[in-house]
Motif scaffolding. Structure first.
Motif, PDB file in Angstrom:
ATOM      1  N   THR A 122       0.990  -1.682   0.114  1.00  0.00           N
ATOM      2  CA  THR A 122       0.421   0.165  -0.187  1.00  0.00           C
ATOM      3  C   THR A 122       0.565   1.406   0.006  1.00  0.00           C
ATOM      4  O   THR A 122       1.915   1.225   1.031  1.00  0.00           O
ATOM      5  N   PHE A 123       0.470   2.321  -0.301  1.00  0.00           N
ATOM      6  CA  PHE A 123       1.041   3.458  -1.136  1.00  0.00           C
ATOM      7  C   PHE A 123       0.133   4.818  -1.180  1.00  0.00           C
ATOM      8  O   PHE A 123      -1.357   4.442  -1.185  1.00  0.00           O
ATOM      9  N   ILE A 124       0.767   5.687  -0.716  1.00  0.00           N
ATOM     10  CA  ILE A 124      -0.422   6.524  -1.083  1.00  0.00           C
ATOM     11  C   ILE A 124       0.706   7.580  -2.348  1.00  0.00           C
ATOM     12  O   ILE A 124       1.419   8.063  -2.269  1.00  0.00           O
ATOM     13  N   GLY A 125      -0.514   8.244  -3.256  1.00  0.00           N
ATOM     14  CA  GLY A 125      -0.363   8.210  -4.452  1.00  0.00           C
ATOM     15  C   GLY A 125      -0.621   9.779  -5.062  1.00  0.00           C
ATOM     16  O   GLY A 125      -2.493   9.170  -4.656  1.00  0.00           O
ATOM     17  N   GLU A 126      -0.312  10.231  -5.877  1.00  0.00           N
ATOM     18  CA  GLU A 126      -1.179  11.221  -6.761  1.00  0.00           C
ATOM     19  C   GLU A 126      -1.400  10.195  -7.898  1.00  0.00           C
ATOM     20  O   GLU A 126       0.147   9.603  -8.527  1.00  0.00           O
TER      21      GLU A 126
ATOM     22  N   LEU B  46       6.422   2.342   0.553  1.00  0.00           N
ATOM     23  CA  LEU B  46       5.484   1.217  -0.425  1.00  0.00           C
ATOM     24  C   LEU B  46       5.551   0.556   0.841  1.00  0.00           C
ATOM     25  O   LEU B  46       6.582  -0.260   2.122  1.00  0.00           O
ATOM     26  N   ILE B  47       4.426   0.090   1.395  1.00  0.00           N
ATOM     27  CA  ILE B  47       3.947  -0.120   2.953  1.00  0.00           C
ATOM     28  C   ILE B  47       3.569  -1.556   2.872  1.00  0.00           C
ATOM     29  O   ILE B  47       2.324  -2.089   2.285  1.00  0.00           O
ATOM     30  N   PRO B  48       4.223  -2.787   3.303  1.00  0.00           N
ATOM     31  CA  PRO B  48       4.287  -4.177   2.806  1.00  0.00           C
ATOM     32  C   PRO B  48       3.395  -4.345   4.266  1.00  0.00           C
ATOM     33  O   PRO B  48       3.625  -4.327   4.859  1.00  0.00           O
ATOM     34  N   SER B  49       2.482  -5.439   3.964  1.00  0.00           N
ATOM     35  CA  SER B  49       1.306  -6.175   5.495  1.00  0.00           C
ATOM     36  C   SER B  49       1.464  -7.784   4.534  1.00  0.00           C
ATOM     37  O   SER B  49       0.623  -7.670   3.393  1.00  0.00           O
ATOM     38  N   ARG B  50       1.870  -8.345   5.272  1.00  0.00           N
ATOM     39  CA  ARG B  50       2.137 -10.462   4.295  1.00  0.00           C
ATOM     40  C   ARG B  50       1.755 -10.835   5.794  1.00  0.00           C
ATOM     41  O   ARG B  50       2.148 -12.091   5.892  1.00  0.00           O
ATOM     42  N   HIS B  51       1.127 -10.289   6.851  1.00  0.00           N
ATOM     43  CA  HIS B  51       0.560 -10.935   8.208  1.00  0.00           C
ATOM     44  C   HIS B  51      -1.042 -10.974   7.511  1.00  0.00           C
ATOM     45  O   HIS B  51      -1.742 -11.486   9.114  1.00  0.00           O
ATOM     46  N   ALA B  52      -2.063 -11.190   7.304  1.00  0.00           N
ATOM     47  CA  ALA B  52      -3.448 -10.844   7.442  1.00  0.00           C
ATOM     48  C   ALA B  52      -4.549 -12.573   6.241  1.00  0.00           C
ATOM     49  O   ALA B  52      -3.223 -13.188   6.592  1.00  0.00           O
ATOM     50  N   ILE B  53      -4.763 -12.739   7.739  1.00  0.00           N
ATOM     51  CA  ILE B  53      -5.533 -13.690   8.194  1.00  0.00           C
ATOM     52  C   ILE B  53      -6.951 -13.514   8.567  1.00  0.00           C
ATOM     53  O   ILE B  53      -7.164 -12.701   8.892  1.00  0.00           O
ATOM     54  N   ASP B  54      -7.833 -14.022   8.329  1.00  0.00           N
ATOM     55  CA  ASP B  54      -9.339 -14.555   9.531  1.00  0.00           C
ATOM     56  C   ASP B  54      -8.769 -14.775  10.320  1.00  0.00           C
ATOM     57  O   ASP B  54      -8.167 -15.799  10.594  1.00  0.00           O
ATOM     58  N   ASP B  55      -8.782 -14.275  11.478  1.00  0.00           N
ATOM     59  CA  ASP B  55      -8.437 -14.598  13.049  1.00  0.00           C
ATOM     60  C   ASP B  55     -10.270 -14.113  13.875  1.00  0.00           C
ATOM     61  O   ASP B  55     -10.507 -12.842  14.091  1.00  0.00           O
ATOM     62  N   ARG B  56     -10.616 -15.614  13.907  1.00  0.00           N
ATOM     63  CA  ARG B  56     -11.959 -14.898  14.805  1.00  0.00           C
ATOM     64  C   ARG B  56     -12.176 -15.674  16.192  1.00  0.00           C
ATOM     65  O   ARG B  56     -11.879 -17.402  16.409  1.00  0.00           O
ATOM     66  N   LYS B  57     -12.237 -15.187  17.474  1.00  0.00           N
ATOM     67  CA  LYS B  57     -12.415 -15.396  18.175  1.00  0.00           C
ATOM     68  C   LYS B  57     -13.516 -15.957  19.162  1.00  0.00           C
ATOM     69  O   LYS B  57     -14.634 -14.858  19.319  1.00  0.00           O
ATOM     70  N   TYR B  58     -13.447 -17.549  19.828  1.00  0.00           N
ATOM     71  CA  TYR B  58     -15.055 -17.875  19.443  1.00  0.00           C
ATOM     72  C   TYR B  58     -15.209 -17.733  21.295  1.00  0.00           C
ATOM     73  O   TYR B  58     -15.463 -18.106  22.128  1.00  0.00           O
ATOM     74  N   VAL B  59     -15.134 -15.918  21.681  1.00  0.00           N
ATOM     75  CA  VAL B  59     -15.148 -16.258  23.737  1.00  0.00           C
ATOM     76  C   VAL B  59     -16.696 -15.959  23.976  1.00  0.00           C
ATOM     77  O   VAL B  59     -16.498 -16.122  24.663  1.00  0.00           O
ATOM     78  N   GLU B  60     -17.838 -16.394  22.792  1.00  0.00           N
ATOM     79  CA  GLU B  60     -18.966 -16.397  23.784  1.00  0.00           C
ATOM     80  C   GLU B  60     -18.984 -17.493  23.890  1.00  0.00           C
ATOM     81  O   GLU B  60     -20.225 -17.869  24.904  1.00  0.00           O
ATOM     82  N   SER B  61     -18.165 -18.319  23.379  1.00  0.00           N
ATOM     83  CA  SER B  61     -18.982 -19.978  24.217  1.00  0.00           C
ATOM     84  C   SER B  61     -17.841 -19.727  24.818  1.00  0.00           C
ATOM     85  O   SER B  61     -18.507 -21.239  25.706  1.00  0.00           O
ATOM     86  N   LEU B  62     -17.393 -19.519  25.838  1.00  0.00           N
ATOM     87  CA  LEU B  62     -16.878 -19.671  26.805  1.00  0.00           C
ATOM     88  C   LEU B  62     -18.019 -19.453  28.370  1.00  0.00           C
ATOM     89  O   LEU B  62     -17.552 -19.781  29.637  1.00  0.00           O
ATOM     90  N   GLY B  63     -18.905 -18.712  27.881  1.00  0.00           N
ATOM     91  CA  GLY B  63     -19.501 -18.281  29.372  1.00  0.00           C
ATOM     92  C   GLY B  63     -19.825 -17.822  30.536  1.00  0.00           C
ATOM     93  O   GLY B  63     -18.289 -17.286  29.868  1.00  0.00           O
ATOM     94  N   LYS B  64     -19.692 -17.996  31.806  1.00  0.00           N
ATOM     95  CA  LYS B  64     -19.100 -17.477  32.512  1.00  0.00           C
ATOM     96  C   LYS B  64     -18.141 -17.825  32.931  1.00  0.00           C
ATOM     97  O   LYS B  64     -17.602 -16.803  33.909  1.00  0.00           O
ATOM     98  N   LYS B  65     -17.159 -18.258  32.313  1.00  0.00           N
ATOM     99  CA  LYS B  65     -15.471 -19.093  32.631  1.00  0.00           C
ATOM    100  C   LYS B  65     -14.713 -17.467  32.014  1.00  0.00           C
ATOM    101  O   LYS B  65     -13.764 -17.444  32.505  1.00  0.00           O
ATOM    102  N   TRP B  66     -15.108 -17.058  31.106  1.00  0.00           N
ATOM    103  CA  TRP B  66     -14.806 -15.721  30.219  1.00  0.00           C
ATOM    104  C   TRP B  66     -14.680 -14.594  31.976  1.00  0.00           C
ATOM    105  O   TRP B  66     -15.405 -14.610  32.586  1.00  0.00           O
ATOM    106  N   PRO B  67     -13.567 -14.246  31.675  1.00  0.00           N
ATOM    107  CA  PRO B  67     -13.587 -12.955  33.353  1.00  0.00           C
ATOM    108  C   PRO B  67     -14.113 -12.256  33.178  1.00  0.00           C
ATOM    109  O   PRO B  67     -14.424 -11.682  32.242  1.00  0.00           O
ATOM    110  N   GLN B  68     -14.706 -11.350  34.779  1.00  0.00           N
ATOM    111  CA  GLN B  68     -15.386 -10.324  34.665  1.00  0.00           C
ATOM    112  C   GLN B  68     -14.418  -8.671  34.118  1.00  0.00           C
ATOM    113  O   GLN B  68     -13.518  -9.384  34.644  1.00  0.00           O
ATOM    114  N   ASN B  69     -15.152  -7.983  33.787  1.00  0.00           N
ATOM    115  CA  ASN B  69     -14.671  -6.686  33.596  1.00  0.00           C
ATOM    116  C   ASN B  69     -13.568  -6.849  32.307  1.00  0.00           C
ATOM    117  O   ASN B  69     -12.967  -5.567  32.211  1.00  0.00           O
TER     118      ASN B  69
END
Ligand SMILES: Cc1cc2nc3c(=O)[nH]c(=O)nc-3n(C[C@H](O)[C@H](O)[C@H](O)COP(=O)(O)OP(=O)(O)OC[C@H]3O[C@@H](n4cnc5c(N)ncnc54)[C@H](O)[C@@H]3O)c2cc1C
Length: 271
Positions: A76-80, A173-196
């Protein structure tokens, strides 16, 4: 730019609560660590967040995740931009030629940032974000603009090469080679997820930037309906017991029997 780095969570394990963070200066290695307490701790440290490690260390908690690796890369870069003599492109401020794997693994995107003052009558009078993206690890070079141009000449439609050849590069010229789809299913942990404690933005889920407009379940649907066709697709699934399954498409497998994947039910609903 932030000069401090959060290094640990401060927790009360018996109450299953996150109470604060430990942080230190980024500038000096070995600098002292400080404590900061809060009623509510929001982790917005992006796609490389240490939250899964911190939660494992402090609460013995494993966050179920699905990661999809499709060899995504951006330069990616900024260009005219300057006129190329093709009115359909010269009049278009936004240009998007998305990847459509496996037939087309390279894409091109132009998004205007702002108008600029110029005396050059061939200038379109805008500075834009210009990006060349790929899947399937078909990475564009970023060592020099000449090499990037040479590469786009071979890998992109000639129209887009002409736009790039006419453009004036105004940033690295800015490279980015690490983009992946990464989905954390925190909702499946229910009350095990720490408060706050919550994850926000990319630290919770990140997607192929081709679809990603910050955080949205629809990006996940868009990406999984398209990027799964990538010939070198790899999917890594971690369940809440820490069992890791890796699925990798090999070179001999056909990426799809259905060139037009079925639209997910959620997208059909929205349509
Ligand atoms: C190539 C590319 C192109 C994209 N194009 C678009 C686009 O056109 N439109 C769009 O909407 N989205 C786009 N995205 C996605 C968008 O950039 C992200 O979704 C968004 O930036 C996520 O914001 P965030 O605040 O969650 O994380 P980030 O923007 O990643 O911010 C996280 C911050 O936390 C800091 N940090 C990390 N660890 C620590 C720590 N331990 N302590 C202190 N600070 C820490 C990091 O240095 C960083 O500054 C693109 C992404 C990429 C990679």
């Amino acid at each position: 730019k932030c000069n401090t780095r959060a290094t640990e969570l401060i927790v009360d394990k018996s109450l299953n609560v996150v109470k604060g963070i430990k942080y230190r200066s980024k500038q000096n290695i070995g600098s002292p660590s400080f404590d900061m307490y809060g009623d509510f701790i929001i982790d917005c440290t992006g796609r490389y967040t240490s939250s899964p490690n911190w939660l494992n260390e402090n609460f013995n908690l494993i966050v179920p995740t699905i990661q999809i690796h499709f060899g995504c890369s951006y330069v990616t870069f900024i260009g005219e931009r300057f006129r190329i003599g093709d009115s359909s492109f010269d009049s278009a401020l936004v240009i998007s030629n998305p990847v459509d794997s496996p037939e087309k693994n390279v894409g091109f995107i132009v998004i205007p940032i702002r108008t600029i003052k110029t005396n050059n009558e061939n200038s379109l009078g805008t500075s834009s974000t210009i990006a060349i993206n790929c899947v399937n690890s078909e990475y564009p070079p970023n060592d020099s603009y000449e090499n990037l141009l040479e590469w786009t000449k071979e890998n992109l439609d000639p129209k887009y090469y002409t736009i790039l050849k006419a453009a004036k590069v105004c940033s690295p010229l800015i490279p980015s080679r690490h983009a992946i789809d990464d989905r954390k299913y925190v909702e499946s942990l229910g009350k095990k997820w720490p408060q706050n404690y919550i994850l926000l933005g990319d630290s919770m889920c990140s997607f192929n930037p081709q679809y990603a407009q910050v955080i949205s379940e629809e990006c996940w649907f868009s990406s999984t309906t398209n990027d799964w066709k990538t010939p070198t697709l790899k999917v890594i699934e971690t369940d809440k017991y820490g069992q890791v399954k890796t699925y990798q498409r090999d070179g001999n497998s056909t990426s799809t029997n259905n060139p037009e994947p079925r639209t997910p039910i959620m997208i059909r609903f929205m349509q």
